[in-house]
Structures are given as structure tokens and as C-alpha cells.
Write an enzyme that holds these catalytic residues in place. Structure first.
Site, PDB file in Angstrom:
ATOM      1  N   GLU A 111       0.536   5.086  -1.976  1.00  0.00           N
ATOM      2  CA  GLU A 111       0.302   6.362  -1.291  1.00  0.00           C
ATOM      3  C   GLU A 111       1.370   7.390  -1.660  1.00  0.00           C
ATOM      4  O   GLU A 111       1.050   8.541  -1.984  1.00  0.00           O
ATOM      5  CB  GLU A 111       0.314   6.168   0.223  1.00  0.00           C
ATOM      6  N   LEU A 112       2.644   6.987  -1.604  1.00  0.00           N
ATOM      7  CA  LEU A 112       3.706   7.923  -1.942  1.00  0.00           C
ATOM      8  C   LEU A 112       3.648   8.323  -3.411  1.00  0.00           C
ATOM      9  O   LEU A 112       3.910   9.481  -3.758  1.00  0.00           O
ATOM     10  CB  LEU A 112       5.076   7.349  -1.574  1.00  0.00           C
ATOM     11  N   VAL A 130       0.839  -1.202   0.000  1.00  0.00           N
ATOM     12  CA  VAL A 130       0.000   0.000   0.000  1.00  0.00           C
ATOM     13  C   VAL A 130       0.874   1.252   0.000  1.00  0.00           C
ATOM     14  O   VAL A 130       0.555   2.242  -0.660  1.00  0.00           O
ATOM     15  CB  VAL A 130      -0.968   0.005   1.210  1.00  0.00           C
ATOM     16  N   CYS A 131       1.987   1.214   0.723  1.00  0.00           N
ATOM     17  CA  CYS A 131       2.851   2.391   0.886  1.00  0.00           C
ATOM     18  C   CYS A 131       3.285   3.018  -0.443  1.00  0.00           C
ATOM     19  O   CYS A 131       3.180   4.238  -0.602  1.00  0.00           O
ATOM     20  CB  CYS A 131       4.066   2.044   1.733  1.00  0.00           C
ATOM     21  N   PRO A 132       3.758   2.237  -1.428  1.00  0.00           N
ATOM     22  CA  PRO A 132       4.171   2.895  -2.671  1.00  0.00           C
ATOM     23  C   PRO A 132       3.000   3.535  -3.415  1.00  0.00           C
ATOM     24  O   PRO A 132       3.183   4.550  -4.079  1.00  0.00           O
ATOM     25  CB  PRO A 132       4.817   1.782  -3.495  1.00  0.00           C
TER      26      PRO A 132
END
EC number: 1.11.1.26
Length: 187
Positions: A50-51, A46-48
């Protein structure tokens, strides 16, 4: 205890930013609007997304005078490696702050102590260094940069127009409210 309207606690950290390792501190969060954007870890799922979403909207944040600081408990070396190897993260132009000592994660109360990771926490900080918006979501729930922009515009409007407030779903240019006895029970 809520972090709303509290001052950012002192910190110094190393970030990967525009091909260099740089020092970031609480002093960098003063004099302009800032977003401190915690995420669990580099090289995840999920993190990439969002970034990447923040990177796609970065010019809009900059037009509002807002700097973004992405923070995870990874090291600055890991941030560089992720930036160098991921097409999505390669778009990131804002500082990627390392928090391997958990100082920032503890200061903002997002540390998942037993995992050594940060919750998904978003903090909007005004030019005086005070936290105006706090949003924390579960690990599997990604955030939306467009909604964050809307909230920042509302926070900036309220800061510039004492005595006015922004109702739900308010968008720039729409009508605001001036709280008064006349409005009680009429909305």
C-alpha cells in the site's frame, strides 16, 4: 457516530520524513487537502504494498495539492529502520507518522485496542480540517492509490462547485449532477 464533516481532533506526533524526525500536528492538516492513511504495522505484508502504491502515485497527489501522512502505531525509529531496509519503503517521500501512544488511532476511531494496532483507515481531510472521506478495510484487504486519487478529485470538485455532485465512477472532466426535484426518479 460518523466522522464525516467532523474536525480533526488536536494531536502532536513525531514522523520520519525525508531523512529526519519532524513534528506533525493537526495544524499541518489545515490549508491544504490531506490524506491520513493508517496501516497496521511496519515490516508486514500488505502494508508495504500500500505504501509503495502511494509512493508510486505521490507526484499525482502533490499536483492536486494533497499531502499524505502514513500512520501506524510503530515508533518513528521503527519507521526509519523500515525506510532504510526496504526497497519498497525507501520510495516513500511523505511523512511516516508514529502513533505509539495510540492518540491518532483513537482520534480517528481505527484502534484495534487488544492488538495495539490500527485498522486500515483512509481519511481525506479538506483545507478547513474537516474529514470528507472515510474508508476502513479489513486487515487482509489492500487499498488502491488510483481509486483514492479519483475520490479526492471528486471531493475537490464538489467543494469547488456547490450544488453539484459526482455520480458513481465519476472521473475528472465527466458530467456531474445538480440535485433537483426534476431528477427524482429519473436516474
Amino acid at each position: 457516530m460518523s466522522l464525516i464533516n467532523t474536525e480533526v481532533k488536536p494531536f502532536t506526533a513525531t514522523a520520519y520524513h525525508q531523512g529526519k524526525f519532524v513534528t506533525v500536528s493537526d495544524a499541518d492538516l489545515r490549508g491544504k487537502w490531506s490524506v491520513v492513511f493508517f496501516y497496521p504495522a511496519d515490516f508486514t505484508f500488505v502494508c508495504p504494498t500500500e505504501l509503495g502504491d502511494l509512493a508510486d502515485h505521490y507526484a499525482e497527489f502533490q499536483k492536486l495539492g494533497v499531502e499524505i501522512y502514513a500512520v501506524s502505531t510503530d515508533t518513528h525509529f521503527t519507521h526509519k529502520a523500515w525506510h532504510d531496509t526496504s526497497e519498497t519503503i525507501r520510495k516513500v517521500q511523505f511523512p511516516m507518522v508514529a502513533d505509539p501512544t495510540w492518540t491518532l488511532s483513537r482520534n480517528f476511531d481505527v484502534l484495534i485496542e487488544d492488538a495495539g494496532l490500527a485498522d486500515r483507515g483512509t481519511f481525506v481531510i479538506d483545507p478547513e480540517g474537516r474529514i470528507q472521506i472515510v474508508e476502513i478495510t479489513a486487515g487482509g484487504i489492500g487499498r488502491d492509490a488510483a481509486e483514492l486519487l479519483r475520490k479526492i478529485k471528486a471531493a475537490q470538485y464538489v467543494a469547488a462547485h456547490p450544488g453539484e455532485v459526482c455520480p458513481a465512477k465519476w472521473k475528472e472532466g465527466e458530467k456531474t449532477l445538480a440535485p433537483s426535484l426534476d431528477l427524482v426518479g429519473k436516474l
